[in-house]
Enzyme design. Sequence first.
Site, PDB file in Angstrom:
ATOM      1  N   THR A 144       0.874  -1.177   0.000  1.00  0.00           N
ATOM      2  CA  THR A 144       0.000   0.000   0.000  1.00  0.00           C
ATOM      3  C   THR A 144       0.910   1.226   0.000  1.00  0.00           C
ATOM      4  OG1 THR A 144       0.009   0.253   2.401  1.00  0.00           O
ATOM      5  CG2 THR A 144      -1.641  -1.253   1.476  1.00  0.00           C
ATOM      6  N   LYS A 185      -8.510  -2.546  15.163  1.00  0.00           N
ATOM      7  CA  LYS A 185      -7.477  -3.381  15.807  1.00  0.00           C
ATOM      8  C   LYS A 185      -8.098  -4.185  16.960  1.00  0.00           C
ATOM      9  CE  LYS A 185      -3.534  -3.489  15.148  1.00  0.00           C
ATOM     10  NZ  LYS A 185      -2.715  -4.340  14.243  1.00  0.00           N
ATOM     11  N   GLU A 226      -3.630   1.230  21.768  1.00  0.00           N
ATOM     12  CA  GLU A 226      -4.805   2.073  21.505  1.00  0.00           C
ATOM     13  C   GLU A 226      -6.120   1.319  21.702  1.00  0.00           C
ATOM     14  OE1 GLU A 226      -4.733   4.686  18.189  1.00  0.00           O
ATOM     15  OE2 GLU A 226      -2.586   4.983  18.315  1.00  0.00           O
ATOM     16  N   THR A 231      -1.951  -3.115  19.495  1.00  0.00           N
ATOM     17  CA  THR A 231      -1.549  -1.773  19.934  1.00  0.00           C
ATOM     18  C   THR A 231      -2.190  -1.402  21.271  1.00  0.00           C
ATOM     19  OG1 THR A 231      -1.811   0.565  19.372  1.00  0.00           O
ATOM     20  CG2 THR A 231      -3.435  -0.919  18.450  1.00  0.00           C
ATOM     21  N   ARG A 283      -7.060  16.693  16.470  1.00  0.00           N
ATOM     22  CA  ARG A 283      -7.592  15.444  15.886  1.00  0.00           C
ATOM     23  C   ARG A 283      -8.947  15.165  16.544  1.00  0.00           C
ATOM     24  NH1 ARG A 283      -3.756  10.306  16.748  1.00  0.00           N
ATOM     25  NH2 ARG A 283      -2.869  10.942  14.772  1.00  0.00           N
ATOM     26  N   HIS A 313      -9.349  12.835  19.884  1.00  0.00           N
ATOM     27  CA  HIS A 313      -7.923  12.641  20.203  1.00  0.00           C
ATOM     28  C   HIS A 313      -7.716  12.033  21.598  1.00  0.00           C
ATOM     29  CE1 HIS A 313      -3.745  14.816  19.789  1.00  0.00           C
ATOM     30  NE2 HIS A 313      -3.643  13.513  19.974  1.00  0.00           N
TER      31      HIS A 313
HETATM   32  P1  NAD Z   1       2.929   0.644   8.505  1.00  0.00           P
HETATM   33  O1  NAD Z   1       1.721   1.383   8.048  1.00  0.00           O
HETATM   34  O2  NAD Z   1       4.263   1.308   8.421  1.00  0.00           O
HETATM   35  O3  NAD Z   1       3.056  -0.734   7.662  1.00  0.00           O
HETATM   36  C1  NAD Z   1       1.963  -1.543   7.387  1.00  0.00           C
HETATM   37  C2  NAD Z   1       2.351  -2.521   6.274  1.00  0.00           C
HETATM   38  O4  NAD Z   1       1.242  -3.402   6.024  1.00  0.00           O
HETATM   39  C3  NAD Z   1       2.687  -1.849   4.929  1.00  0.00           C
HETATM   40  O5  NAD Z   1       3.868  -2.400   4.390  1.00  0.00           O
HETATM   41  C4  NAD Z   1       1.483  -2.172   4.056  1.00  0.00           C
HETATM   42  O6  NAD Z   1       1.803  -2.253   2.667  1.00  0.00           O
HETATM   43  C5  NAD Z   1       1.046  -3.521   4.625  1.00  0.00           C
HETATM   44  N1  NAD Z   1      -0.371  -3.809   4.388  1.00  0.00           N
HETATM   45  C6  NAD Z   1      -1.434  -2.984   4.653  1.00  0.00           C
HETATM   46  N2  NAD Z   1      -2.584  -3.597   4.274  1.00  0.00           N
HETATM   47  C7  NAD Z   1      -2.237  -4.815   3.772  1.00  0.00           C
HETATM   48  C8  NAD Z   1      -2.983  -5.899   3.237  1.00  0.00           C
HETATM   49  N3  NAD Z   1      -4.315  -5.838   3.109  1.00  0.00           N
HETATM   50  N4  NAD Z   1      -2.311  -7.009   2.850  1.00  0.00           N
HETATM   51  C9  NAD Z   1      -0.951  -7.094   2.956  1.00  0.00           C
HETATM   52  N5  NAD Z   1      -0.197  -6.070   3.431  1.00  0.00           N
HETATM   53  C10 NAD Z   1      -0.834  -4.946   3.839  1.00  0.00           C
HETATM   54  O7  NAD Z   1       2.612   0.168   9.966  1.00  0.00           O
HETATM   55  P2  NAD Z   1       3.569  -0.046  11.239  1.00  0.00           P
HETATM   56  O8  NAD Z   1       3.675   1.236  11.975  1.00  0.00           O
HETATM   57  O9  NAD Z   1       4.786  -0.760  10.807  1.00  0.00           O
HETATM   58  O10 NAD Z   1       2.660  -1.017  12.128  1.00  0.00           O
HETATM   59  C11 NAD Z   1       2.734  -2.434  11.962  1.00  0.00           C
HETATM   60  C12 NAD Z   1       1.772  -3.087  12.926  1.00  0.00           C
HETATM   61  O11 NAD Z   1       2.112  -2.723  14.267  1.00  0.00           O
HETATM   62  C13 NAD Z   1       0.312  -2.678  12.728  1.00  0.00           C
HETATM   63  O12 NAD Z   1      -0.498  -3.818  12.916  1.00  0.00           O
HETATM   64  C14 NAD Z   1       0.070  -1.649  13.830  1.00  0.00           C
HETATM   65  O13 NAD Z   1      -1.285  -1.641  14.213  1.00  0.00           O
HETATM   66  C15 NAD Z   1       0.967  -2.173  14.928  1.00  0.00           C
HETATM   67  N6  NAD Z   1       1.487  -1.165  15.883  1.00  0.00           N
HETATM   68  C16 NAD Z   1       2.122  -0.039  15.423  1.00  0.00           C
HETATM   69  C17 NAD Z   1       2.648   0.871  16.342  1.00  0.00           C
HETATM   70  C18 NAD Z   1       3.386   2.111  15.897  1.00  0.00           C
HETATM   71  O14 NAD Z   1       3.733   2.945  16.729  1.00  0.00           O
HETATM   72  N7  NAD Z   1       3.686   2.275  14.617  1.00  0.00           N
HETATM   73  C19 NAD Z   1       2.506   0.629  17.715  1.00  0.00           C
HETATM   74  C20 NAD Z   1       1.839  -0.527  18.140  1.00  0.00           C
HETATM   75  C21 NAD Z   1       1.346  -1.424  17.214  1.00  0.00           C
HETATM   76  O1  TDX Z   2       0.824  16.108  12.626  1.00  0.00           O
HETATM   77  C1  TDX Z   2       0.653  15.573  13.734  1.00  0.00           C
HETATM   78  N1  TDX Z   2       0.563  16.377  14.843  1.00  0.00           N
HETATM   79  C2  TDX Z   2       0.343  15.878  16.095  1.00  0.00           C
HETATM   80  O2  TDX Z   2       0.258  16.634  17.066  1.00  0.00           O
HETATM   81  C3  TDX Z   2       0.523  14.134  13.899  1.00  0.00           C
HETATM   82  C4  TDX Z   2       0.611  13.213  12.731  1.00  0.00           C
HETATM   83  C5  TDX Z   2       0.309  13.655  15.173  1.00  0.00           C
HETATM   84  N2  TDX Z   2       0.189  14.503  16.243  1.00  0.00           N
HETATM   85  C6  TDX Z   2      -0.054  13.927  17.597  1.00  0.00           C
HETATM   86  C7  TDX Z   2      -1.215  12.960  17.666  1.00  0.00           C
HETATM   87  C8  TDX Z   2      -0.775  12.001  18.759  1.00  0.00           C
HETATM   88  O3  TDX Z   2      -1.129  12.521  20.023  1.00  0.00           O
HETATM   89  O4  TDX Z   2       1.103  13.173  17.951  1.00  0.00           O
HETATM   90  C9  TDX Z   2       0.740  11.977  18.650  1.00  0.00           C
HETATM   91  C10 TDX Z   2       1.261  10.775  17.882  1.00  0.00           C
HETATM   92  O5  TDX Z   2       0.532  10.709  16.667  1.00  0.00           O
HETATM   93  P1  TDX Z   2       0.764   9.539  15.585  1.00  0.00           P
HETATM   94  O6  TDX Z   2       2.209   9.523  15.217  1.00  0.00           O
HETATM   95  O7  TDX Z   2      -0.255   9.696  14.515  1.00  0.00           O
HETATM   96  O8  TDX Z   2       0.507   8.233  16.466  1.00  0.00           O
HETATM   97  P2  TDX Z   2      -0.769   7.729  17.325  1.00  0.00           P
HETATM   98  O9  TDX Z   2      -2.021   8.337  16.850  1.00  0.00           O
HETATM   99  O10 TDX Z   2      -0.409   7.885  18.771  1.00  0.00           O
HETATM  100  O11 TDX Z   2      -0.768   6.171  16.893  1.00  0.00           O
HETATM  101  C11 TDX Z   2       0.474   5.437  16.797  1.00  0.00           C
HETATM  102  O12 TDX Z   2       0.711   4.645  17.923  1.00  0.00           O
HETATM  103  C12 TDX Z   2      -0.043   3.474  18.088  1.00  0.00           C
HETATM  104  C13 TDX Z   2       0.541   4.583  15.520  1.00  0.00           C
HETATM  105  O13 TDX Z   2       0.274   5.397  14.381  1.00  0.00           O
HETATM  106  C14 TDX Z   2      -0.411   3.428  15.596  1.00  0.00           C
HETATM  107  O14 TDX Z   2      -0.279   2.593  14.435  1.00  0.00           O
HETATM  108  C15 TDX Z   2      -0.085   2.613  16.823  1.00  0.00           C
HETATM  109  O15 TDX Z   2      -1.032   1.605  16.993  1.00  0.00           O
END
Ligand code: NAD
Ligand code: TDX
Length: 335
Positions: free
Chosen positions: A33, A153, A126, A124, A272, A275
Amino acid sequence: MVTGGAGFIGSNFIYHVLKNRNDINICNLDKLTYAGNLENLSGIEGQYPGRYHFVKGDIADESFVHTLFETEQFDEVVHFAAESHVDRSIHSATPFIMANVLGTQILLDASRKFAIKKYLQVSTDEVYGSLGETGYFTEETPLQPNSPYSASKTAADLLVRAAFHTHHMPVLTTRCSNNYGPFQFPEKLIPLIISNALADKALPVYGDGMNIRDWLHVTDHCEAILTVLEKGKFGEVYNIGGNNEWANINIVKKILEILGKPESLIRFVKDRPGHDQRYAIDALKMKNELGWEPSYTFEKGITETVEWYIGHKDWWERIKSGAYTDYYKNQYEKN
Ligand code: NAD
Ligand code: TDX
């Protein structure tokens, strides 16, 4: 099999496993994606010959997934693939239901049919909703998701729970706090702030900037997932966190300090909708039962991360100049 291995955490996890475990080979299934980027894994086949291959496909495509399981004969599944950005889920929730809910059930069905030995659901914090000024999320905290993303989720977590209770599947669930580190897509707070500040662009902070997140370096998250995969008990949930709470505005100021950029770049923008105020994880179960603790200090992790984005300008400039520009305009320049 790793799903979503071309995304932020999945690609870090693939590197982490190939580097630290010689007896594990990986198939990476990713739909590519907007968030999936094979550049995150460039050169990996050469670095680990015969131990890694990529398959492009959608976890929500049932016949494709079943054929893949039949052909590849996986032992274990670690499921990262998801639509992961809260703001996008507010604009349009359906893709989150398709990937996060339907995709998870299809993977569970295939895992059962082809007798997968372990299935790990990457979830997560969340799913627990939002905290006030005090307290922590434990594994017993009621599930109270507030955004379409976190609701999707949560639905997936409940399907995993049902697979354990109904079909006695060998499932594990991890729930982690906010990650930061290399290869994070620049729509998320930390890479957005670093890349905008490097380009002397305005830094959008939602509301009053006092919302709190608990930040964990992605390498610590990857090691925690591997620990749960190797030592976790089937049917259990494990909370993973950094014990590292920061108000958003203070993270932004910290990044500006490291970069030597002025605070005049900060712009407080419309909040947001819905939020969540504060996330904070109690990760004592991980420590007491599985012996995992974070190894990065935030000072080291955030400094290295800022340096990584400085050294990988080509990587994020390519992303920021592509289709992402339309999303950015819609999210930040419309009001
Ligand atoms: P990301 O958005 O960077 O990556 C998601 C990946 O999944 C991408 O490579 C995308 O192409 C793939 N994908 C999406 N839909 C798909 C589908 N239908 N089939 C196959 N592939 C698909 O996300 P991330 O930040 O690396 O998060 C990974 C996982 O960890 C997620 O499940 C998210 O909920 C969880 N998570 C993320 C955070 C965070 O802070 N980023 C924290 C806790 C949990
Ligand atoms: O432009 C911004 N300004 C801002 O103030 C953005 C993008 C975010 N924010 C704030 C919103 C949140 O309080 O910063 C904080 C972090 O935002 P995000 O990076 O969007 O993360 P959050 O919404 O906390 O969710 C993340 O953590 C849990 C990941 O995106 C999720 O995939 C994961 O599950």
